[in-house]
Design an enzyme around this catalytic site. Sequence first.
Site, PDB file in Angstrom:
ATOM      1  N   THR A   1     -33.289   0.181  27.947  1.00  0.00           N
ATOM      2  CA  THR A   1     -32.483   1.270  28.606  1.00  0.00           C
ATOM      3  C   THR A   1     -31.647   0.558  29.782  1.00  0.00           C
ATOM      4  OG1 THR A   1     -34.070   1.673  30.256  1.00  0.00           O
ATOM      5  CG2 THR A   1     -34.449   2.895  28.080  1.00  0.00           C
ATOM      6  N   LYS A   2     -30.734   1.190  30.253  1.00  0.00           N
ATOM      7  CA  LYS A   2     -29.934   0.826  31.486  1.00  0.00           C
ATOM      8  C   LYS A   2     -30.899   0.560  32.738  1.00  0.00           C
ATOM      9  CE  LYS A   2     -26.123   1.746  34.504  1.00  0.00           C
ATOM     10  NZ  LYS A   2     -25.205   2.922  34.827  1.00  0.00           N
ATOM     11  N   PHE A   3     -31.930   1.456  32.923  1.00  0.00           N
ATOM     12  CA  PHE A   3     -33.019   1.345  34.024  1.00  0.00           C
ATOM     13  C   PHE A   3     -33.778  -0.015  33.712  1.00  0.00           C
ATOM     14  CE2 PHE A   3     -36.909   2.325  36.013  1.00  0.00           C
ATOM     15  CZ  PHE A   3     -36.401   2.943  37.064  1.00  0.00           C
ATOM     16  N   GLU A   4     -34.371   0.191  32.386  1.00  0.00           N
ATOM     17  CA  GLU A   4     -35.084  -1.241  32.142  1.00  0.00           C
ATOM     18  C   GLU A   4     -34.325  -2.412  32.367  1.00  0.00           C
ATOM     19  OE1 GLU A   4     -38.233  -2.700  28.873  1.00  0.00           O
ATOM     20  OE2 GLU A   4     -36.843  -1.102  28.286  1.00  0.00           O
TER      21      GLU A   4
ATOM     22  N   GLU B   1     -33.032  16.452  29.735  1.00  0.00           N
ATOM     23  CA  GLU B   1     -32.930  15.886  30.766  1.00  0.00           C
ATOM     24  C   GLU B   1     -32.234  16.840  32.222  1.00  0.00           C
ATOM     25  OE1 GLU B   1     -32.247  13.815  33.907  1.00  0.00           O
ATOM     26  OE2 GLU B   1     -32.807  12.627  32.228  1.00  0.00           O
TER      27      GLU B   1
ATOM     28  N   ASP C   1     -42.287   0.862  34.617  1.00  0.00           N
ATOM     29  CA  ASP C   1     -42.343  -0.249  35.332  1.00  0.00           C
ATOM     30  C   ASP C   1     -43.200  -0.390  36.640  1.00  0.00           C
ATOM     31  OD1 ASP C   1     -40.612   1.240  36.764  1.00  0.00           O
ATOM     32  OD2 ASP C   1     -38.909  -0.652  36.927  1.00  0.00           O
TER      33      ASP C   1
ATOM     34  N   LYS D   1     -45.383   6.849  46.760  1.00  0.00           N
ATOM     35  CA  LYS D   1     -46.467   7.220  47.918  1.00  0.00           C
ATOM     36  C   LYS D   1     -47.675   7.899  47.348  1.00  0.00           C
ATOM     37  CE  LYS D   1     -42.980   7.667  51.363  1.00  0.00           C
ATOM     38  NZ  LYS D   1     -42.277   8.379  52.611  1.00  0.00           N
TER      39      LYS D   1
ATOM     40  N   GLU E   1     -37.893  13.589  23.638  1.00  0.00           N
ATOM     41  CA  GLU E   1     -37.912  12.593  24.664  1.00  0.00           C
ATOM     42  C   GLU E   1     -37.726  13.375  26.130  1.00  0.00           C
ATOM     43  OE1 GLU E   1     -35.336   8.780  26.556  1.00  0.00           O
ATOM     44  OE2 GLU E   1     -35.862   9.051  24.218  1.00  0.00           O
TER      45      GLU E   1
ATOM     46  N   ASP F   1     -40.140   9.233  37.011  1.00  0.00           N
ATOM     47  CA  ASP F   1     -40.153   8.890  38.554  1.00  0.00           C
ATOM     48  C   ASP F   1     -41.688   8.750  38.964  1.00  0.00           C
ATOM     49  OD1 ASP F   1     -40.275   9.118  41.185  1.00  0.00           O
ATOM     50  OD2 ASP F   1     -38.937  10.744  41.200  1.00  0.00           O
TER      51      ASP F   1
END
Length: 249
Positions: free
Chosen positions: A228-231, A104, A190, A158, A79, A154
């Site tokens: 995930t926390k982000f999701e 990471e 997303d 732009k 991952e 990420d």
Amino acid sequence: MSEKYTFADQKRKTVEQAEFTEDGRYLRKVRSFVLRTGRLSDFQRDMMNDHWAKFGLDYQKSPFDFVEIFGNANPVVLEIGFGMGRSLVEMAAQNPDRNYIGIEVHTPGVGACIAYAVEKQVDNLRVICHDATEILRDAVADGSLAGLQLYFPDPWQKSKHHKRRIVQTEFVMRLLTKLTAGGFIHFATDWQNYAEHMLAVLRQFSPALVNTSPTGDFIDRPAFRPLTKFEARGQRLGHAVWDLYFVKK
């Protein structure tokens, strides 16, 4: 400064990420982001210092021996960009017959992931704090991965920055060589524009890569991918999520 402190702190460094042209050709190396000092908590630092020998892998210029690392020949899933690592640890805990390696670049996430791995007492997880493109290029043998997971990278919103996105033709070409037959590539984002970009890049590798979507584009959110926390934050903001799941022939 103690020796243990120095070990954890030296992981906080500038990480370079390969930059590509819009058609996926290698362009040059750019400084994509900086691992800033001051964000690594004492607890996270202690987790890295105290448990790196078990959970940590350092960059090397020769392929890892996964059998030696894990003590078994179970399939290995990589991952990239696990964030704080909670969903990766949960996946490892739920699948003891698979080995997981997470990459990471942000040390607070690495420390948090190790802490949760200690709490959950998982043995089938290792973490790396280094540029993923260099790990794939130098430290992962061809045909050695059962799967590659990339969740919410990420999006570089732009247009002029789209070339900085990690999912490019050359990146997927390298992934294809690292996967074993039947190995999977699972992307999630997303950002619709990035999702469409990912799909277009992956489609270039048909028939070597097979899209598992019955509609030929995206799959429904799979139950095996922990939230995930982000999701979760995105869901609260009303963001949709696009999953892509391709398998190597």
